[in-house]
Structure formats: structure tokens, C-alpha cells
Scaffold this active site. Structure first.
Site, PDB file in Angstrom:
ATOM      1  N   MET A 146       3.160  59.580  -1.774  1.00  0.00           N
ATOM      2  CA  MET A 146       1.749  59.164  -1.753  1.00  0.00           C
ATOM      3  C   MET A 146       1.625  57.755  -2.336  1.00  0.00           C
ATOM      4  O   MET A 146       2.060  57.499  -3.449  1.00  0.00           O
ATOM      5  CB  MET A 146       0.885  60.130  -2.573  1.00  0.00           C
ATOM      6  CG  MET A 146      -0.582  59.700  -2.586  1.00  0.00           C
ATOM      7  SD  MET A 146      -1.578  60.607  -3.787  1.00  0.00           S
ATOM      8  CE  MET A 146      -1.815  62.157  -2.947  1.00  0.00           C
ATOM      9  N   ALA A 191       4.992  59.461  -6.163  1.00  0.00           N
ATOM     10  CA  ALA A 191       3.738  58.718  -6.331  1.00  0.00           C
ATOM     11  C   ALA A 191       4.083  57.246  -6.442  1.00  0.00           C
ATOM     12  O   ALA A 191       4.847  56.845  -7.324  1.00  0.00           O
ATOM     13  CB  ALA A 191       3.017  59.161  -7.599  1.00  0.00           C
ATOM     14  N   LYS A 192       3.530  56.480  -5.529  1.00  0.00           N
ATOM     15  CA  LYS A 192       3.765  55.031  -5.567  1.00  0.00           C
ATOM     16  C   LYS A 192       2.510  54.408  -6.143  1.00  0.00           C
ATOM     17  O   LYS A 192       1.421  54.552  -5.584  1.00  0.00           O
ATOM     18  CB  LYS A 192       4.020  54.550  -4.145  1.00  0.00           C
ATOM     19  CG  LYS A 192       4.028  53.051  -3.918  1.00  0.00           C
ATOM     20  CD  LYS A 192       4.628  52.799  -2.537  1.00  0.00           C
ATOM     21  CE  LYS A 192       4.306  51.478  -1.878  1.00  0.00           C
ATOM     22  NZ  LYS A 192       4.473  50.309  -2.668  1.00  0.00           N
ATOM     23  N   VAL A 193       2.681  53.724  -7.273  1.00  0.00           N
ATOM     24  CA  VAL A 193       1.492  53.153  -7.933  1.00  0.00           C
ATOM     25  C   VAL A 193       1.725  51.697  -8.323  1.00  0.00           C
ATOM     26  O   VAL A 193       2.853  51.245  -8.451  1.00  0.00           O
ATOM     27  CB  VAL A 193       1.106  53.954  -9.223  1.00  0.00           C
ATOM     28  CG1 VAL A 193       0.574  55.323  -8.864  1.00  0.00           C
ATOM     29  CG2 VAL A 193       2.253  54.046 -10.219  1.00  0.00           C
ATOM     30  N   SER A 253      -0.687  55.971  -4.036  1.00  0.00           N
ATOM     31  CA  SER A 253      -1.904  56.405  -4.723  1.00  0.00           C
ATOM     32  C   SER A 253      -2.580  55.180  -5.341  1.00  0.00           C
ATOM     33  O   SER A 253      -2.217  54.724  -6.428  1.00  0.00           O
ATOM     34  CB  SER A 253      -1.551  57.459  -5.777  1.00  0.00           C
ATOM     35  OG  SER A 253      -2.726  58.044  -6.286  1.00  0.00           O
TER      36      SER A 253
END
Ligand code: FBP
Length: 262
Positions: free
Chosen positions: A143, A176-178, A145
Site C-alpha cells: 500500500m 506500507a510505503k510511506v 499510504s
């Protein structure tokens, strides 16, 4: 269900995902610094570097170029996307199904959500369908995100980024890619908030070799599982040099100083 670590996207618990969906997200001006990058083949070549555990592209690039690279590159098919040509509440429509991504040879799928926008409910609902289809097919889901929207003045505030990683956990993502929340401490909190979801750092706009590697070093020390990076690799004249250095920092625990050749 396979665990993420059993998939080719992860090596020793870590990933370097090369992102190349910018032709859609930012337009071809993203490639103007190194004009040969307008040819996607040059970036597919980079994705064959040992450091790269996954290559994120939209289906159009996958259809045309991936058949020549499927033995050497792990495909992360990006299943939604948007251009920067329109103004309005951030929203990213679905551009590819899980089923079609698998036909193209995808090893994983990726999906952007923009928590905090007026269209968050729609995006969560669309992510639900993708996540459940991916689970049935045993394919990992990353995701992107990216909290944004009118109510959010500061996208990278520590609390906002840890909310972003937590949303990835709550909605069933594997990765999770933030964006970087501006400090190692805040990154560590975001990693904790993600539970067993692997948190990877988004690369951001191009900076110097040292600045970028130091950022990656800080994120890794904070418990990140690697990065998903685009411009900081392929906007360089010599992407191999930075990929060698990233490999040392992410997989071998080197410092930025140790990883940078003289
Ligand atoms: P970069 O490493 O170049 O920042 O790429 C990461 C990424 O998530 C891309 O996959 C995507 O195209 C882009 O950033 C979107 O960023 P934004 O929505 O902030 O323009």
C-alpha cells in the site's frame, strides 16, 4: 497463505523496490534531467540490478517491456494511478485488476490510498476488493499510504505517518510505503504502529548521494524494511553507483559513509 518473507520481493526481511510509475503520476518531465530515461527500457535494465527486489510499474509498461525481463525482474504491478494534469480532491482510480496483473506475471501488487481525502471511503472500498483478490491468489500487497486532503496541512507529521502505516495494517497490506516523517524517532514510531507490516520508505525528489543514503540509513536504523524509490535512482546519471550503495545500506547494514565509494 505465504508469508511476505517467502516471496521474491523480500530478501532477508528487506526490500528495495524500484518505482517507475512516474510517467503517469508526474508526466514525462520527470525524465527530463536524464533524457534517455524517457525510454522505459533503460529503467527496466536498472531493475535487473541485484539490489532491486521488486519493480513497480503500471500495466502498460509491463505489457510492453516485462516479457523481455521476466527472468531477471520481480514485477510489482501498480493497480491504480492518477495523472497530475487535473486539480481536485486527491483520488487514484483502479487501472488494472489483480487477475490481469497475474496474467502479466506480477509477483506482487501495489495500490495507492490517500487517507484523509473526501474520497477516502471510495478508496478504502476499492482497496478492499484488491486486497481480498490478492489474498485469494496468494500475492503480496503493497500500500502506497499517502495521507492528504483538505484537512491535512502537514502530510509528513509524525502522527500522520504513523497513522498511515497503521492504516496499512488495519486494511490488510503486507507492505506500507510511506513518506519520511522527518526524523528517525518518528520513523520508529511509524514502524511500531505498523505491527507486522513491512514499512518501506518512499524515496522523494532527488537529493545528493550522501543526503539520500543518510536518510535511508536513519530509516533502516529505525526499523524500516527498505525502500521503494524512483527519482533518487533513475534521475541519476549513474544509477548503478547509488544502487550498489543502497544494497550495502539496506541489506548489509553499512553506513552512508561506508557505502559511498571515494
Ligand atoms: P519517488 O521515490 O520518486 O518519490 O517515488 C515514489 C512514489 O510513490 C512513486 O511510486 C509515485 O509515482 C510518486 O512517488 C507519487 O508521489 P506524489 O503522489 O507525492 O507525487
Amino acid at each position: 497463505m505465504r508469508s511476505l518473507s517467502e516471496t521474491p520481493l523480500v530478501r532477508d526481511g528487506k526490500s528495495i523496490i524500484l518505482a517507475h510509475d512516474h510517467g503517469l503520476e508526474h508526466g514525462p518531465t520527470a525524465f527530463s534531467e536524464v533524457p534517455e530515461r524517457l525510454d522505459p527500457e533503460t529503467v527496466f535494465e536498472m531493475a535487473t540490478h541485484d539490489a532491486v527486489t521488486g519493480f513497480a510499474v503500471q500495466k502498460g509498461l509491463a505489457e510492453t517491456y516485462y516479457p523481455s525481463y521476466e527472468d531477471d525482474v520481480n514485477l510489482l504491478a501498480k493497480l491504480n494511478g492518477t495523472s497530475s494534469l487535473w486539480m481536485g480532491e486527491p483520488y487514484s482510480p483502479q487501472t488494472c485488476s489483480v487477475e490481469y496483473a497475474l496474467e502479466l506475471g506480477a509477483d506482487a501488487v501495489g495500490y495507492t490510498v490517500y487517507p484523509g481525502t473526501n474520497r477516502e471511503p471510495e478508496m478504502f472500498e476499492e482497496f478492499r476488493t484488491v486486497q481480498e483478490q490478492a489474498r485469494k491468489q496468494d500475492v503480496p500487497v503493497a500500500m502506497w499510504s499517502y495521507p492528504r486532503g483538505q484537512a491535512l496541512k502537514e502530510h509528513r507529521k509524525p502522527d500522520v505517518i504513523s497513522y498511515a502505516t497503521r492504516i496499512a495494517l488495519e486494511l490488510g497490506a503486507d507492505i506500507a510505503k510511506v513518506k519520511y516523517p522527518r526524523s528517525g524517532e518518528a520513523m520508529a514510531t511509524a514502524v511500531d504502529a505498523a505491527g507486522d507490516v513491512n514499512v518501506v520508505l518512499s524515496g522523494g525528489s532527488k537529493t545528493s548521494d550522501y543526503e539520500f543514503l543518510s536518510l535511508v540509513e536513519t530509516a533502516m536504523n529505525a526499523g524500516a524494511s527498505g525502500l521503494a524509490v524512483g527519482r533518487n535512482v533513475w534521475q541519476r546519471d549513474n544509477p548503478e553507483r547509488i544502487l550498489d550503495a543502497l544494497e550495502a545500506v539496506v541489506f548489509d547494514g553499512a553506513t552512508a559513509d561506508e557505502a559511498l565509494p571515494e
